[in-house]
Structure formats: structure tokens, C-alpha cells
Write an enzyme that holds these catalytic residues in place. Structure first.
Site, PDB file in Angstrom:
ATOM      1  N   GLU A 176       0.695  -1.272   0.124  1.00 31.35           N
ATOM      2  CA  GLU A 176       0.039  -0.035   0.235  1.00 31.35           C
ATOM      3  C   GLU A 176       0.788   1.284  -0.054  1.00 31.35           C
ATOM      4  O   GLU A 176       0.788   2.300   0.907  1.00 31.35           O
ATOM      5  CB  GLU A 176      -0.989   0.003   1.371  1.00 31.35           C
ATOM      6  CG  GLU A 176      -1.812  -1.103   1.021  1.00 31.35           C
ATOM      7  CD  GLU A 176      -2.934  -1.137   2.198  1.00 31.35           C
ATOM      8  OE1 GLU A 176      -2.951  -0.385   3.039  1.00 31.35           O
ATOM      9  OE2 GLU A 176      -3.683  -2.176   2.139  1.00 31.35           O
ATOM     10  N   PRO A 197       4.067   5.643   5.916  1.00 31.80           N
ATOM     11  CA  PRO A 197       3.578   4.884   6.986  1.00 31.80           C
ATOM     12  C   PRO A 197       2.399   3.687   6.732  1.00 31.80           C
ATOM     13  O   PRO A 197       1.576   4.254   5.802  1.00 31.80           O
ATOM     14  CB  PRO A 197       2.947   5.815   8.109  1.00 31.80           C
ATOM     15  CG  PRO A 197       3.766   7.203   7.883  1.00 31.80           C
ATOM     16  CD  PRO A 197       3.845   7.140   6.205  1.00 31.80           C
ATOM     17  N   ASN A 198       2.565   2.659   7.465  1.00 36.58           N
ATOM     18  CA  ASN A 198       1.418   1.742   7.235  1.00 36.58           C
ATOM     19  C   ASN A 198       1.312   1.106   8.635  1.00 36.58           C
ATOM     20  O   ASN A 198       2.042   0.935   9.201  1.00 36.58           O
ATOM     21  CB  ASN A 198       1.884   0.886   6.144  1.00 36.58           C
ATOM     22  CG  ASN A 198       0.444  -0.187   5.705  1.00 36.58           C
ATOM     23  OD1 ASN A 198       0.303  -0.887   6.255  1.00 36.58           O
ATOM     24  ND2 ASN A 198      -0.043   0.530   4.624  1.00 36.58           N
ATOM     25  N   HIS A 418     -14.919 -10.163   7.494  1.00 35.25           N
ATOM     26  CA  HIS A 418     -14.110 -10.760   8.490  1.00 35.25           C
ATOM     27  C   HIS A 418     -12.991 -10.087   8.607  1.00 35.25           C
ATOM     28  O   HIS A 418     -11.856 -10.311   7.738  1.00 35.25           O
ATOM     29  CB  HIS A 418     -13.662 -12.336   8.145  1.00 35.25           C
ATOM     30  CG  HIS A 418     -14.798 -13.318   8.262  1.00 35.25           C
ATOM     31  ND1 HIS A 418     -14.807 -14.591   7.526  1.00 35.25           N
ATOM     32  CD2 HIS A 418     -16.016 -13.081   8.801  1.00 35.25           C
ATOM     33  CE1 HIS A 418     -16.047 -15.202   8.062  1.00 35.25           C
ATOM     34  NE2 HIS A 418     -16.737 -14.360   8.609  1.00 35.25           N
ATOM     35  N   GLU A 419     -12.542  -9.278   9.675  1.00 37.39           N
ATOM     36  CA  GLU A 419     -11.246  -8.789   9.904  1.00 37.39           C
ATOM     37  C   GLU A 419     -10.579  -9.607  10.943  1.00 37.39           C
ATOM     38  O   GLU A 419     -11.141  -9.856  11.820  1.00 37.39           O
ATOM     39  CB  GLU A 419     -11.598  -7.233  10.517  1.00 37.39           C
ATOM     40  CG  GLU A 419     -10.250  -6.638  10.975  1.00 37.39           C
ATOM     41  CD  GLU A 419      -9.025  -6.633  10.082  1.00 37.39           C
ATOM     42  OE1 GLU A 419      -8.115  -7.485  10.136  1.00 37.39           O
ATOM     43  OE2 GLU A 419      -9.254  -6.152   8.844  1.00 37.39           O
ATOM     44  N   HIS A 487      -8.264  -8.929   1.426  1.00 40.69           N
ATOM     45  CA  HIS A 487      -7.658  -7.326   1.596  1.00 40.69           C
ATOM     46  C   HIS A 487      -6.424  -7.818   2.504  1.00 40.69           C
ATOM     47  O   HIS A 487      -6.361  -8.536   3.426  1.00 40.69           O
ATOM     48  CB  HIS A 487      -8.635  -6.357   2.165  1.00 40.69           C
ATOM     49  CG  HIS A 487      -9.343  -5.933   1.156  1.00 40.69           C
ATOM     50  ND1 HIS A 487      -9.566  -4.716   0.945  1.00 40.69           N
ATOM     51  CD2 HIS A 487     -10.233  -6.493   0.287  1.00 40.69           C
ATOM     52  CE1 HIS A 487     -10.515  -4.252   0.062  1.00 40.69           C
ATOM     53  NE2 HIS A 487     -10.943  -5.654  -0.398  1.00 40.69           N
ATOM     54  N   GLU A 488      -5.410  -6.859   2.340  1.00 45.31           N
ATOM     55  CA  GLU A 488      -4.186  -6.951   2.773  1.00 45.31           C
ATOM     56  C   GLU A 488      -3.512  -8.304   2.783  1.00 45.31           C
ATOM     57  O   GLU A 488      -2.634  -8.633   3.548  1.00 45.31           O
ATOM     58  CB  GLU A 488      -4.400  -6.722   4.730  1.00 45.31           C
ATOM     59  CG  GLU A 488      -4.749  -5.198   4.832  1.00 45.31           C
ATOM     60  CD  GLU A 488      -6.119  -5.097   4.913  1.00 45.31           C
ATOM     61  OE1 GLU A 488      -6.522  -4.043   4.498  1.00 45.31           O
ATOM     62  OE2 GLU A 488      -6.978  -6.005   5.161  1.00 45.31           O
ATOM     63  N   GLU A 506      -7.265  -7.075  -2.750  1.00 41.98           N
ATOM     64  CA  GLU A 506      -6.934  -5.589  -2.624  1.00 41.98           C
ATOM     65  C   GLU A 506      -5.333  -5.583  -2.955  1.00 41.98           C
ATOM     66  O   GLU A 506      -5.053  -5.249  -4.061  1.00 41.98           O
ATOM     67  CB  GLU A 506      -7.120  -5.170  -1.168  1.00 41.98           C
ATOM     68  CG  GLU A 506      -6.643  -3.586  -1.037  1.00 41.98           C
ATOM     69  CD  GLU A 506      -6.843  -2.994   0.619  1.00 41.98           C
ATOM     70  OE1 GLU A 506      -7.307  -1.901   0.836  1.00 41.98           O
ATOM     71  OE2 GLU A 506      -6.273  -3.946   1.371  1.00 41.98           O
ATOM     72  N   GLU A 512      -9.417   3.808  -0.448  1.00 38.80           N
ATOM     73  CA  GLU A 512      -9.416   4.125   0.952  1.00 38.80           C
ATOM     74  C   GLU A 512      -8.427   5.149   1.083  1.00 38.80           C
ATOM     75  O   GLU A 512      -8.878   6.154   1.913  1.00 38.80           O
ATOM     76  CB  GLU A 512      -9.108   3.012   1.691  1.00 38.80           C
ATOM     77  CG  GLU A 512      -7.977   2.343   1.675  1.00 38.80           C
ATOM     78  CD  GLU A 512      -7.924   0.814   2.633  1.00 38.80           C
ATOM     79  OE1 GLU A 512      -8.900   0.977   3.536  1.00 38.80           O
ATOM     80  OE2 GLU A 512      -6.954   0.379   2.393  1.00 38.80           O
TER      81      GLU A 512
END
Length: 708
Positions: A176, A197-198, A418-419, A487-488, A506, A512
Site C-alpha cells: 500500500e 507509514p502503514n 471478516h477482519e 484484503h491486506e 486488495e 481508501e
């Protein structure tokens, strides 16, 4: 003793030398003979390959091999034990995709190498297509090489010069970042500024870059480096020697610093080189998909492309919250939500989700994504906790059964979220129960997230262990007939051909970030050449209100795009999973422009790249699956431009009406992003169009067949 005259002896030695050379050097061409792959052993038995395109070096002689842990290296001392060539030509139909039929046509060279000192064997398989090269290492079952630990893969890509590169900082945990455009010699000097930063990031070098890596040589060759079929292996980045312009594979390590654990028989992923003297050819390549195996599923009837809206952008912008309360630093197991005062900003409440369901039904969308529906959001971000979410317990204001009933009555699905909070072990322990919960309540697709550092601690998002987990999640979901949008997770490598319920990823800087400070205007002109090479992206386009302060007065960010270009992204940013990401109230103010999002397809029979230059512009036309209608999208950078396209892809003799959604003359991504025009024109296959694109802008066109 046989006596030979000197002349005969010289001739015999010459023949023996020629046979030796034949044993060491092998060559194979692409079906159209424009690409040539040459394999050779250098002095000391060092395996190398070279790739040329129309006689020009794409990859100069480059070394192959592995460094192993506590074992002799597989980099030299080899002899050619066998060499075989074959040709292959087939056509296959993807479950969903950019075209109805894909041709898989290549010439192959398989070289078996033996290392005399260790009695170990490695086979290197090369496949040369008209659009590039794929090669991989194969380790047959053998006593001398059974179980082994990879210290580093030593695959080189020796470039022919200081190419222009479109690169991301090499990182074990995130993609990202904003893409940097520079010469390879400038990477080192630009690296520090490029590392922004991430939530989780681990860079590894001042000259390390990620794949897919897009390059352009000074003499006009377009080169893309990536990998295909990443299974049971660590993700590959590239380490740049910026003096000699040699890129060397750099695998993601585990918590111990090891790069991979393999047991024969086993395979590496394919290393891919897509090349052409036309940028459009890069975008039309199916090489990476062709290097993946056919689908593993007998029944694919449950896998369907999806157009959706969702309770998401309002949280991203800060208008709403994922969490039900504003409590912080609490222990989840001590929190009784029934006795806790809600914060009043929780987005995923029953009444509000019904509003999204109504909007989706009215505009013929398939589904509604809802994030923040389940307990635990107060207790995870920024913490390293193994157990946060159970993936089945809703907040008090989210009525699962009622929303299931209501959505079904409207013909709309709800997409589960689902995170995992990066806690992979916790997700796996709950996975069967979570998927069963989905089936019981009418969910057939899930958006999974892996925000933050990974647990077990020390593992990385792109290591072998995590890559195995991502595939486990996909195959386990298939048992429940569930589609996955991860995602991620790791950047895609064409695995959606084999596991087509992986309908989205993603794995890049998505929309975002427009609410977190913005992305460069050229961002969406680069992503098709980089991130999208391995598979579709859930980019979440369609933002009409580009000033974030209009949604959340405390957020001064803005979307670096005109409204017209937001429409174009539904065509240029390919995905079978497309979100209309803005709030319904913002769409209701521009229903004339929203009509394009409602009309545009998400699955295609044909695709033509009409114009393209990475970092500057891309214009693509796609034909809707099973229909005669076409959709065109064009996206450009901050310079703006005039696009000129030919509609000769339309069926000859047929008449069409083109509805053109375009930037107004005074449109500008910063100064006047919502200025657009809509006009209709009659067109045929003989028509040509000239269309202005504003800075950071573009256009979208729907082309419908007519009998009038």
C-alpha cells in the site's frame, strides 16, 4: 592405438567441442519467433538464461539457482543431463474474466541439471509465449535432495540498461505505497521518501522493489516482471544492483529468517517476463493466467461476478465508526454490550443497512457489504492480541436474522466481513464456524482483512506460511460455496484461474487512501501495468463527492480524480467484483452519471486496449458477457490530454448509440472535479472519437446496439 592424421584429429576435436556446446546451450523461440530464450552453462557449471525480443536484449545472460541452509548451494557445478522441447496450443474458458476464451500457446524447453559433487538434480522448465517468458524450478523426488530449507533463491534478471521503472518499496508486509516513477539508478535516492507509514510494514533494502515491476527501456521496450502460481512458497521481491542493473530474487523470510521449507517432489512458482514494444500488449497478456493450473472445482455454478454497495466509505472517511461503543483499552470478555451505551455513530445498524439494501435493490445491484457488524472492534487496533473476533457474534443493533429476511425479500445478498486483526491462528480456529454461520444466514461472499502485524509474531504477510493460509481460506470457503475477497493479503499471481472463488483482492493502495491524504493522479494509469497483472483488484471506485470534508468536516482530504474518471475506473480497473463505494445520498445527487455504474458489466466476452502508456493514460473497451453492448473507460494523469480512439472493434454493419460521460471543458481533479457532460451519438465500426480528458480525469462510454 588408433592413429589419425593431424587434420582428421582437429576435425574430431571440433565435432566433440560442438557436441559439448550442444549439451550445454539450448534455445527455444516463441510461436511467432519474435522471442528467443537461450539456456547455457557458464564456466563452473553455472546455469544461465537469456531472453531477446526481435533481436534486442530483454534479459541479458542471468544466473539461476538457490542458496540452501546448512547444505551446499544449487548455483554451480551442474551438467546438462537431459533436454526436451515441446509445443503446446489450447484454448480455455475462464469462469469469469476479461475475455470469453484464452489461448494458451507456447514452446517449451525443459533442462534437467545434475550436480555431480552432490548427486542432486534440478529441472528448469521454460515456456516461451508470443507475449513473454515463464520459467520455474522443479525438484524431482531424490535421495540426495529430500527435505531442504531455502536460504535464498538466486534468480537474476539482468537488464539491458537504466530503464524507466514503476516501482514500490520492497516490503514483507504491505503493497500500500504510491508507485514511484524513476530510472533504476534513482531508486536508492528516492527510497526513503517512498516508504510512507502503514499499519504493518517491513522494508528490507534501499534498493529492494516489489513485483509486478513495470519497466520501459530507452529504446521503447515494455517489460513486466512478476511471478505466477505462488503456492507453498514465499513471495518474491527483487533486489536491485543499481550499478549493473541486475535484479535478483529476494524471498520473504519467516520469523527465523528462513525463506522456505520444501520437500521433493516440489515446484517453485513461475518467474514471468512479459515483453512488447507496445504498452497495450502488456495489458492484454494472459501469460500469468496461462501458467496457472485449470480450476480445481467441478461445480463452479455458484461463482458469480458481483456489483455491490456497502457500509464502508462512511467509516473510511470518519463519518461513522466500525465499533459500537467508544470505549478504549478494555478487555472484550469483560464488556457487556447490553449494558453499554452505544456511541451513536455505529454504521452497521439494522435500520441503516436496510437503507443500503433498498438502494441496491432499486438500482439492480447484487449485494451490500457491511463492515463493523460484529463485536470486538473496540479491542484490537494497535494491539497484538491472539483472540479478538469470533466472526459470529453481532453487535446489539445488528439483527442478523431480520437483515437476512429483508435482503432476501429484495433479491439482494449481504457480503460478510471478516477482519482477522492479523491473528491468522485465531481465524483458522473459527473458520468452519464462521463459514457455516454465513451459509445459515444467506451470505455467499466474504471480504477478509489482515490489518496489522501477523500473529504468530514474527511471521510476515507474504511469507510461505501466510501464503499457505490464504490458499487454505479460499479452499475452505469453497467447501461452503463462498466467494472470497481478501484484503491486506498477498498480491495475486493468477491463482484465480485455479481457484475462481477468489473473486477479488486488495493488495495495493486502493481508494481508501483518498480519504487518508490522497493518491497521485497517475495512480490509476499505473496500476493496470503493475498490480493488475496478476489478477483483479477490489479498488472500490465510484466516489462522486470527492471533497471528503463534505462527508466529515474534520477530514480535509480529497479524491485526486474527476467524477468522470471515477466512472472510467469500472472499465480500466478490471474486477469481477465492483463496488459503488460512495454514499447513496451522493449518488442521488448525480443519478444521470450514476446510470453508467448501474449499466456497466462486471464480466466480459472481449477486451481491447485502445491506447496505453504507463503513468500517463490508459483507454480500454470491453464487451459485456453474452451481450452486444460495449463499455469504454479512459483514465489520464495530472497533465490531461485529448484521447483519439477507433471503434473498429464493433461488429461491422451494426448500429450503436454511444452515451459519453466526459469531463467538462473546465473540469479539473483539484479545482472542479464534479464538472461533467453527458451526450449521445450514433456510432458504427467505422466511427472514430476524439474526447478531451481533464487533468486527473477521463471518460466513460456505454455503447448499446440499436435497430434505428
Amino acid at each position: 592405438m588408433l592413429f589419425l592424421p593431424p587434420a582428421r584429429k582437429a576435425l574430431l576435436l571440433l565435432c566433440l567441442c560442438a557436441l559439448s556446446v550442444l549439451a550445454q546451450a539450448q534455445e527455444v523461440k516463441s510461436p511467432n519467433a519474435q522471442l528467443t530464450l537461450r539456456f547455457a552453462l557458464q564456466n563452473g557449471g553455472v546455469p544461465t538464461y537469456r531472453l531477446t525480443y526481435k533481436g534486442r536484449d530483454v534479459i541479458k545472460p542471468s544466473k539461476l539457482g538457490f542458496e540452501l541452509k546448512n547444505a551446499p548451494a544449487l548455483t554451480s557445478g551442474f551438467a546438462v543431463a537431459d533436454s526436451k522441447q515441446r509445443s503446446f496450443d489450447e484454448s480455455w474458458q475462464p469462469v469469469w474474466g476479461e475475455v470469453k476464451t484464452i489461448r494458451n500457446h507456447y514452446n517449451e524447453l525443459a533442462v534437467t541439471l545434475t550436480q555431480a559433487a552432490t548427486n542432486r538434480t534440478v529441472l528448469v522448465r521454460f515456456r516461451v509465449f508470443d507475449d513473454g517468458l515463464g520459467f520455474r524450478y522443479e525438484f524431482p523426488r531424490q535421495k540426495a535432495l529430500d527435505y531442504f530449507v531455502v536460504k535464498e533463491e538466486q534468480t537474476q534478471f539482468a537488464l539491458a540498461g537504466d530503464h524507466k521503472a514503476f516501482w514500490l518499496p520492497g516490503d514483507y508486509d504491505t503493497q500500500e505505497y504510491s508507485t514511484v516513477t524513476s530510472k533504476l539508478s534513482e531508486v536508492r535516492g528516492k527510497m526513503k521518501a517512498a516508504v510512507t507509514p502503514n499499519a504493518s510494514q517491513t522494508t528490507f533494502s534501499d534498493t529492494g522493489v516489489q513485483t509486478p515491476l513495470m519497466l520501459k527501456s530507452q529504446d521503447g521496450l515494455y517489460i513486466n516482471l512478476h511471478e505466477a502460481a505462488l503456492i507453498d512458497y514465499s513471495t518474491m521481491s527483487l533486489e536491485l544492483d543499481d550499478k549493473n542493473f541486475v535484479l535478483t530474487s529476494h524471498l520473504t523470510p519467516d520469523a527465523l529468517g528462513d525463506k522456505g521449507y520444501l520437500q521433493t517432489p516440489c515446484l517453485s512458482p513461475w518467474r514471468t517476463v512479459v515483453v512488447s514494444d507496445k504498452a497495450a500488449d502488456i495489458l492484454e497478456s494472459h501469460l500469468i493466467l496461462n501458467l496457472n493450473e485449470p480450476t480445481k472445482y467441478k461445480d463452479v455454478s455458484w461463482i458469480k461476478p458481483v456489483k455491490y454497495v456497502g457500509v464502508w466509505w462512511e467509516m473510511i472517511t470518519g463519518k461513522s465508526t466500525w465499533s459500537y461503543t467508544n470505549l478504549e483499552n478494555i478487555k472484550l470478555d469483560s464488556l457487556d454490550y447490553s449494558k453499554t451505551k452505544p456511541n451513536g455513530t455505529h454504521g452497521a445498524n439494522t435500520a441503516h443497512v436496510k437503507e443500503y439494501i433498498d438502494f441496491a435493490a432499486k438500482h439492480h445491484f447484487d449485494a451490500v457489504l457491511v463492515e463493523g457488524w460484529n463485536t470486538g472492534w473496540e479491542d484490537w487496533f494497535g494491539k497484538s492480541k491472539d483472540y479478538v473476533f469470533d466472526f459470529v457474534t453481532p453487535y446489539p443493533d445488528f439483527d442478523v436474522q431480520e437483515l437476512h429476511r429483508y435482503a432476501a425479500s429484495k433479491g439482494v445478498k449481504i457480503i460478510m466481513h471478516h477482519e482477522t486483526s492479523g491473528s491468522v491462528r485465531n481465524y483458522e480456529r473459527h473458520m468452519d464456524a464462521a463459514y457455516k454461520f454465513m451459509v445459515d444466514n444467506g451470505y455467499n461472499a466474504v471480504k477478509s482483512g489482515y490489518v496489522g502485524p501477523i500473529i504468530p509474531r514474527g511471521e510476515h504477510h507474504y511469507g510461505q506460511w501466510l501464503n499457505n493460509h490464504y490458499l487454505y481460506a479460499i479452499t475452505k470457503a469453497a467447501e461452503y460455496k463462498i466467494m472470497v475477497n481478501a484484503h491486506e493479503a498477498v498480491r495475486p499471481t493468477g491463482l484465480a484461474r485455479t481457484y475462481p472463488n477468489l473473486i477479488g483482492n486488495e493488495a495495493a493502495r486502493g481508494t481508501e487512501y483518498e480519504a487518508f491524504g490522497g493518491s497521485n493522479p497517475d495512480h490509476t494509469t499505473i496500476l493496470p501495468f503493475t498490480r493488475l497483472m496478476g489478477g483483479p483488484m477490489d479498488y472500490t471506485p465510484g466516489i462522486f463527492q470527492t471533497q471528503i470534508s463534505a462527508i466529515n468536516p474534520q477530514n480535509t482530504s480529497f479524491v485526486h480524480s474527476t467524477l468522470a474518471r471515477q466512472l472510467a475506473l469500472y472499465v480500466t480497473m478490471y474486477s469481477p467484483l465492483q463496488m459503488a463505494a460512495d454514499l447513496p445520498e451522493n449518488y442521488n445527487k448525480h443519478l444521470d452519471a450514476f446510470q453508467f455504474i448501474e449499466d456497466v458489466a462486471v464480466d466480459w466476452d472481449d477486451t481491447h486496449v485502445l491506447e496505453a502508456e504507463p503513468g500517463d493514460y490508459v483507454t480500454i473497451a470491453r464487451k459485456a458477457k453474452g451481450k452486444s453492448s460495449w463499455f469504454i473507460g479512459s483514465s489520464c494523469d495530472e497533465q490531461g490530454r485529448t484521447s483519439k480512439i477507433n471503434l473498429n472493434f464493433l461488429d461491422p454493419g451494426k448500429k450503436y448509440v454511444a452515451t459519453i460521460y466526459a469531463d467538462a471543458k473546465n473540469a479539473h481533479y483539484e479545482k472542479n472535479p464534479q464538472a461533467y457532460t453527458i451526450r449521445k451519438v450514433n456510432v458504427t465500426s467505422k466511427s472514430k472519437l476524439t474526447q478531451y480528458c481533464a487533468p486527473g480525469g477521463g471518460y466513460a462510454i456505454s455503447v448499446m446496439e440499436t435497430t434505428h
